[in-house]
Design an enzyme around this catalytic site. Sequence first.
Site, PDB file in Angstrom:
ATOM      1  N   CYS A  61       0.840  -1.196   0.000  1.00  0.00           N
ATOM      2  CA  CYS A  61       0.000   0.000   0.000  1.00  0.00           C
ATOM      3  C   CYS A  61       0.874   1.245   0.000  1.00  0.00           C
ATOM      4  CB  CYS A  61      -0.874   0.039   1.247  1.00  0.00           C
ATOM      5  SG  CYS A  61      -2.238  -1.121   1.193  1.00  0.00           S
ATOM      6  N   ALA A  79      -2.801  -3.680  -2.261  1.00  0.00           N
ATOM      7  CA  ALA A  79      -4.176  -4.046  -1.924  1.00  0.00           C
ATOM      8  C   ALA A  79      -5.106  -2.992  -2.529  1.00  0.00           C
ATOM      9  CB  ALA A  79      -4.354  -4.101  -0.415  1.00  0.00           C
ATOM     10  N   GLN A 110      -3.322  -6.780  -6.483  1.00  0.00           N
ATOM     11  CA  GLN A 110      -3.889  -7.517  -5.355  1.00  0.00           C
ATOM     12  C   GLN A 110      -5.284  -6.967  -5.079  1.00  0.00           C
ATOM     13  OE1 GLN A 110      -2.506  -6.870  -1.273  1.00  0.00           O
ATOM     14  NE2 GLN A 110      -2.139  -9.079  -1.122  1.00  0.00           N
ATOM     15  N   TYR A 152      -7.548  -9.324   6.697  1.00  0.00           N
ATOM     16  CA  TYR A 152      -8.581  -8.646   5.919  1.00  0.00           C
ATOM     17  C   TYR A 152      -9.753  -9.607   5.660  1.00  0.00           C
ATOM     18  CZ  TYR A 152      -5.121  -5.063   5.933  1.00  0.00           C
ATOM     19  OH  TYR A 152      -4.226  -4.126   6.380  1.00  0.00           O
ATOM     20  N   LEU A 174      11.379 -10.638   4.992  1.00  0.00           N
ATOM     21  CA  LEU A 174      12.799 -10.490   5.316  1.00  0.00           C
ATOM     22  C   LEU A 174      13.697 -11.392   4.478  1.00  0.00           C
ATOM     23  CD1 LEU A 174      12.823  -9.750   9.149  1.00  0.00           C
ATOM     24  CD2 LEU A 174      13.109  -8.175   7.231  1.00  0.00           C
ATOM     25  N   GLY A 232       9.475  -7.072  -0.160  1.00  0.00           N
ATOM     26  CA  GLY A 232       8.696  -5.917   0.257  1.00  0.00           C
ATOM     27  C   GLY A 232       9.618  -4.744   0.522  1.00  0.00           C
ATOM     28  N   ARG A 233       9.963  -4.567   1.784  1.00  0.00           N
ATOM     29  CA  ARG A 233      10.713  -3.373   2.178  1.00  0.00           C
ATOM     30  C   ARG A 233      12.047  -3.226   1.468  1.00  0.00           C
ATOM     31  NH1 ARG A 233       9.487  -5.029   8.221  1.00  0.00           N
ATOM     32  NH2 ARG A 233       9.578  -7.009   7.089  1.00  0.00           N
TER      33      ARG A 233
HETATM   34  C1  LIG Z   1       4.510  -0.054   3.236  1.00  0.00           C
HETATM   35  C2  LIG Z   1       3.989  -1.458   3.185  1.00  0.00           C
HETATM   36  C3  LIG Z   1       2.745  -1.697   2.654  1.00  0.00           C
HETATM   37  C4  LIG Z   1       2.244  -3.005   2.569  1.00  0.00           C
HETATM   38  N1  LIG Z   1       1.052  -3.221   1.955  1.00  0.00           N
HETATM   39  C5  LIG Z   1       0.644  -4.493   1.728  1.00  0.00           C
HETATM   40  C6  LIG Z   1      -0.475  -4.766   0.900  1.00  0.00           C
HETATM   41  O1  LIG Z   1      -1.065  -3.870   0.306  1.00  0.00           O
HETATM   42  N2  LIG Z   1      -0.854  -6.060   0.759  1.00  0.00           N
HETATM   43  C7  LIG Z   1      -0.174  -7.088   1.365  1.00  0.00           C
HETATM   44  O2  LIG Z   1      -0.565  -8.256   1.215  1.00  0.00           O
HETATM   45  N3  LIG Z   1       0.917  -6.854   2.102  1.00  0.00           N
HETATM   46  C8  LIG Z   1       1.361  -5.601   2.264  1.00  0.00           C
HETATM   47  N4  LIG Z   1       2.526  -5.374   2.950  1.00  0.00           N
HETATM   48  C9  LIG Z   1       3.327  -6.531   3.370  1.00  0.00           C
HETATM   49  C10 LIG Z   1       4.369  -6.883   2.294  1.00  0.00           C
HETATM   50  O3  LIG Z   1       3.762  -7.291   1.101  1.00  0.00           O
HETATM   51  C11 LIG Z   1       5.304  -8.006   2.794  1.00  0.00           C
HETATM   52  O4  LIG Z   1       4.543  -9.176   2.938  1.00  0.00           O
HETATM   53  C12 LIG Z   1       5.969  -7.661   4.118  1.00  0.00           C
HETATM   54  O5  LIG Z   1       6.484  -6.339   4.105  1.00  0.00           O
HETATM   55  C13 LIG Z   1       7.093  -8.648   4.454  1.00  0.00           C
HETATM   56  O6  LIG Z   1       8.068  -8.651   3.443  1.00  0.00           O
HETATM   57  P1  LIG Z   1       9.459  -7.824   3.591  1.00  0.00           P
HETATM   58  O7  LIG Z   1      10.129  -8.315   4.845  1.00  0.00           O
HETATM   59  O8  LIG Z   1      10.219  -8.167   2.342  1.00  0.00           O
HETATM   60  O9  LIG Z   1       9.100  -6.367   3.684  1.00  0.00           O
HETATM   61  C14 LIG Z   1       3.023  -4.087   3.066  1.00  0.00           C
HETATM   62  C15 LIG Z   1       4.263  -3.823   3.623  1.00  0.00           C
HETATM   63  C16 LIG Z   1       4.768  -2.535   3.675  1.00  0.00           C
HETATM   64  C17 LIG Z   1       6.144  -2.320   4.227  1.00  0.00           C
END
Ligand SMILES: Cc1cc2nc3c(=O)[nH]c(=O)nc-3n(C[C@H](O)[C@H](O)[C@H](O)COP(=O)(O)O)c2cc1C
Length: 381
Positions: A33, A65, A107, A189, A307, A329-330
């Site tokens: 998001c 999302a 998504q 959700y 991670l 993600g991050r």
């Molecule tokens: C800013 C932000 C927004 C996120 N928005 C969503 C989202 O819209 N839908 C979703 O399933 N997960 C969302 N997540 C979770 C990520 O998709 C991911 O599963 C989570 O950050 C763990 O992965 P990472 O350690 O690589 O960041 C979001 C994470 C972050 C940091």
Amino acid sequence: MPRELARGVTLLFTPLTLRGTTFANRAWLAPMCQYSATDGSPGDWHLVHLGARAAGGFGLVIAEATAVVPEGRISPQDTGLWDERHVAQWARITDFVHARGAKIGVQLAHAGRKASTHRGFDGQRGSVPLDDGGWETVGPSASAFPGLAEPRALTAEQIEAIPVAFAAAATRAHRAGFDVVELHAAHGYLLHQFLSPLSNDRTDDYGGPLENRSRLLVETVDAVRAVWPSDKPLFVRLSATDWVEGGLAVEEVGLVAKELGAHGVDLVDVSTGGNAPASIPVGPGYQVPAAREVREASGLPVAAVGLITDARQAEAVLVEGSADAILLGREGLRDPFWPLRAAHELGVATGALPAEPGTADVVEGTSATGWQAPYVRGAWT
Ligand SMILES: Cc1cc2nc3c(=O)[nH]c(=O)nc-3n(C[C@H](O)[C@H](O)[C@H](O)COP(=O)(O)O)c2cc1C
């Protein structure tokens, strides 16, 4: 079983084909998001966010999302696909991503009892008040997520409308040029709220045993699969565990995933948590074991997320057979060009970078990128 690879070949940069869609590699951007839309409309920010990651070499970028109805938004600033006007707005973005040789997914989501919340970076938390742009939320039961407003329990008639809304959004997603639809059934959700005994007290066909708790998800998959083209993959994101005693556990989620495969789902994106406050053992690759369990239980391809930040770590997850693709993600926010850097570290020539005549983006290895075709993407030699 660990997979055998020829020398100089990586799984991370091996294409993956699902139905009629081939992803140039298995380094994918997770849905995130951006809380930057007005009335559900994606704008320049979304173009740059997703476009930069496509240019950075991600084989698939998944848009955040995106609400199937306005009241399904997590925050008032979420993107949407509930209205025809959203189609052209997204098409500008999918065109740009395709021109970079990447695929783009969206998504589709309904936030249920976790809708109508502040976006977080304005310093405010919790539910947005009704007189400040918020709205009344819904859920399987009239039980609130801690700290949020109490939802209204959906009636049987209102439940029927949910798969219809997802299918209508999927139709628009197709017309907007998306290659993949992912249904958001994780992170607490609406579809996860039905799946989890922690948030579903219903006594009708949608509550009680797992078959009933997964009914709305299966009906939503059926409705979407009926309109989503047969050559385009359908993903589902699941929380493999609630991390809470008495909540969803990976054994149940493995069964759900297997059932989803029988209904035309092509890949499960395996996350965890989000439906209840929980103590989560967060650390490098902490959700990978869950991805592996769901993969083994369902026989479906899965994506691992959480991670995974390092090229060799990502490659190892694939080689050990825990997952078929990696979502970032991050780390993908910090480094839009992560795949290009990972390819460089793993000694893979991507052909994605401009190069001086006579130089190579990989010194030792197979083919080098010559100046003749400096911008050609997708040829992961
Ligand atoms: C800013 C932000 C927004 C996120 N928005 C969503 C989202 O819209 N839908 C979703 O399933 N997960 C969302 N997540 C979770 C990520 O998709 C991911 O599963 C989570 O950050 C763990 O992965 P990472 O350690 O690589 O960041 C979001 C994470 C972050 C940091």
